[in-house]
Design an enzyme around this catalytic site. Structure first.
Site, PDB file in Angstrom:
ATOM      1  N   GLU A   1       6.739 -21.732   8.796  1.00 30.52           N
ATOM      2  CA  GLU A   1       7.176 -20.809   9.843  1.00 30.52           C
ATOM      3  C   GLU A   1       8.199 -21.438  10.781  1.00 30.52           C
ATOM      4  O   GLU A   1       8.871 -20.736  11.531  1.00 30.52           O
ATOM      5  CB  GLU A   1       5.990 -20.306  10.649  1.00 30.52           C
ATOM      6  CG  GLU A   1       5.340 -21.310  11.564  1.00 30.52           C
ATOM      7  CD  GLU A   1       4.296 -20.656  12.461  1.00 30.52           C
ATOM      8  OE1 GLU A   1       4.409 -20.837  13.699  1.00 30.52           O
ATOM      9  OE2 GLU A   1       3.382 -19.986  11.956  1.00 30.52           O
TER      10      GLU A   1
ATOM     11  N   GLU B   1       0.802  -1.225   0.000  1.00 32.01           N
ATOM     12  CA  GLU B   1       0.000   0.000   0.000  1.00 32.01           C
ATOM     13  C   GLU B   1       0.834   1.274   0.000  1.00 32.01           C
ATOM     14  O   GLU B   1       0.328   2.351  -0.320  1.00 32.01           O
ATOM     15  CB  GLU B   1      -0.950   0.000   1.206  1.00 32.01           C
ATOM     16  CG  GLU B   1      -2.055  -1.033   1.081  1.00 32.01           C
ATOM     17  CD  GLU B   1      -3.005  -1.024   2.263  1.00 32.01           C
ATOM     18  OE1 GLU B   1      -2.598  -0.554   3.354  1.00 32.01           O
ATOM     19  OE2 GLU B   1      -4.150  -1.492   2.110  1.00 32.01           O
TER      20      GLU B   1
END
Length: 316
Positions: free
Chosen positions: A130, A99
């Site tokens: 992870e 963004e």
């Protein structure tokens, strides 16, 4: 293989099991009856818990300010900011980095998001991604250099992919920070900025996409916005560095220029045309009373800061 054998294997406990000691993993005593409530009651209870998040974030603002200063220093000296996360943390980091390009018209490589499991993991869970510290270290070693700032995010405070990445970044000479959603987790060795946010037990025990994720979203938005402000990507509280890529944003550009200078929309459009669509140049052009070429030179001489260019204009 029989159906019975398949089911038995699916139910087998994995060989590697980690029990995370974190408030987010505990049952929330305030929400134990949530499954017996009305729809409005459920939403009200979730909202009541969400209201606790801003206060938890407020307690770590000094540490967040330190992280912002590290990021500003990195970007001012030609380096980059890296986000590292897994699961919800990685998705939020990827969103924040994406963004910034249209919002502040920054180069696409200023903020780089590294997500455990890669692009596929943005849409679906990637098994054990992870837990791979070596993969985190390899990811960072391939793209980070001394002078960069690397910010890791982990709800548990211990995600191996993230910790491995931060350790590799430190070895490379980059500054490092960690946003942890586990108030009980220790500060990892070598981390320059440690931001430990305590949002307490989740509405649904262990669902860190809820309050812990909300805290990370607030922190990331504040972190990147403050960094952009410090780098002169705004003027006052106006988005003067935005990239006008659609009709709505082109309208916003005209409105910002009118609000900042007091000219009408027609005059704003003419100034933007003279500035080849560059809102900052049009702004300095109108406020300083200089032509667009001179306004562009003044901005270039002042690192793209509108305020500093205006100050220079006032003293000449």
């Amino acid at each position: 293989m029989s159906t019975k054998e398949t089911v038995r294997r699916m139910m087998t406990v994995p060989s590697q099991v980690v029990h995370v000691d974190s408030p987010t993993e505990q049952r929330n005593p305030r929400t134990t009856e949530i499954d017996r409530m009305s729809t409005l009651g459920i939403l009200t209870m979730i909202n009541d818990e969400d209201r606790l998040v801003p206060d938890a974030v407020a307690k770590v603002l000094p540490e967040l300010a330190d992280a912002v200063d590290h990021a500003v220093e990195a970007l001012r000296t030609g380096h980059r900011v890296h986000y590292v996360g897994a699961g919800t943390s990685g998705r939020l980091a990827t969103l924040d980095a994406a963004e910034l390009v249209p919002t502040f018209n920054v180069p696409s490589d200023w903020f780089v998001a590294h997500h455990a499991g890669g692009d596929r993991a943005l849409r679906e869970a990637v098994e054990n991604a992870e837990d791979d510290a070596a993969a985190g270290a390899a990811e960072i070693s391939a793209s980070v250099r001394a002078g960069d700032f690397v910010l890791g995010l982990t709800a548990s405070g211990r995600t191996p992919f993230v910790i491995g990445a931060l350790q590799a970044a430190a070895r490379l000479g980059a500054a490092t920070g960690l946003v942890s959603g586990n108030a009980r987790a220790d500060r990892p060795a070598g981390v320059d900025v440690f931001i430990s946010v305590d949002t307490g037990p989740e509405v649904i025990a262990g669902s860190t996409r809820m309050k812990a994720g909300s805290a990370q979203k607030i922190l990331l938005t504040a972190f990147s916005t403050a960094t952009m402000i410090k780098l002169g990507r705004t003027y006052s509280n106006l988005m003067v560095s935005l990239r006008a890529t659609n009709a709505k944003l082109r309208g916003r550009t005209l409105r910002i220029l009118s609000e900042a200078t007091g000219v009408n929309e027609r005059e704003a459009a003419e100034a933007l045309a003279e500035a080849n669509g560059d809102l900052k140049v049009a702004l300095v052009h109108l406020l300083c009373g200089v032509d667009a070429a001179t306004a562009a030179d003044m901005l270039a001489a002042n690192g793209g800061h509108v305020r500093e260019a205006l100050l220079a204009c006032a003293t000449t």
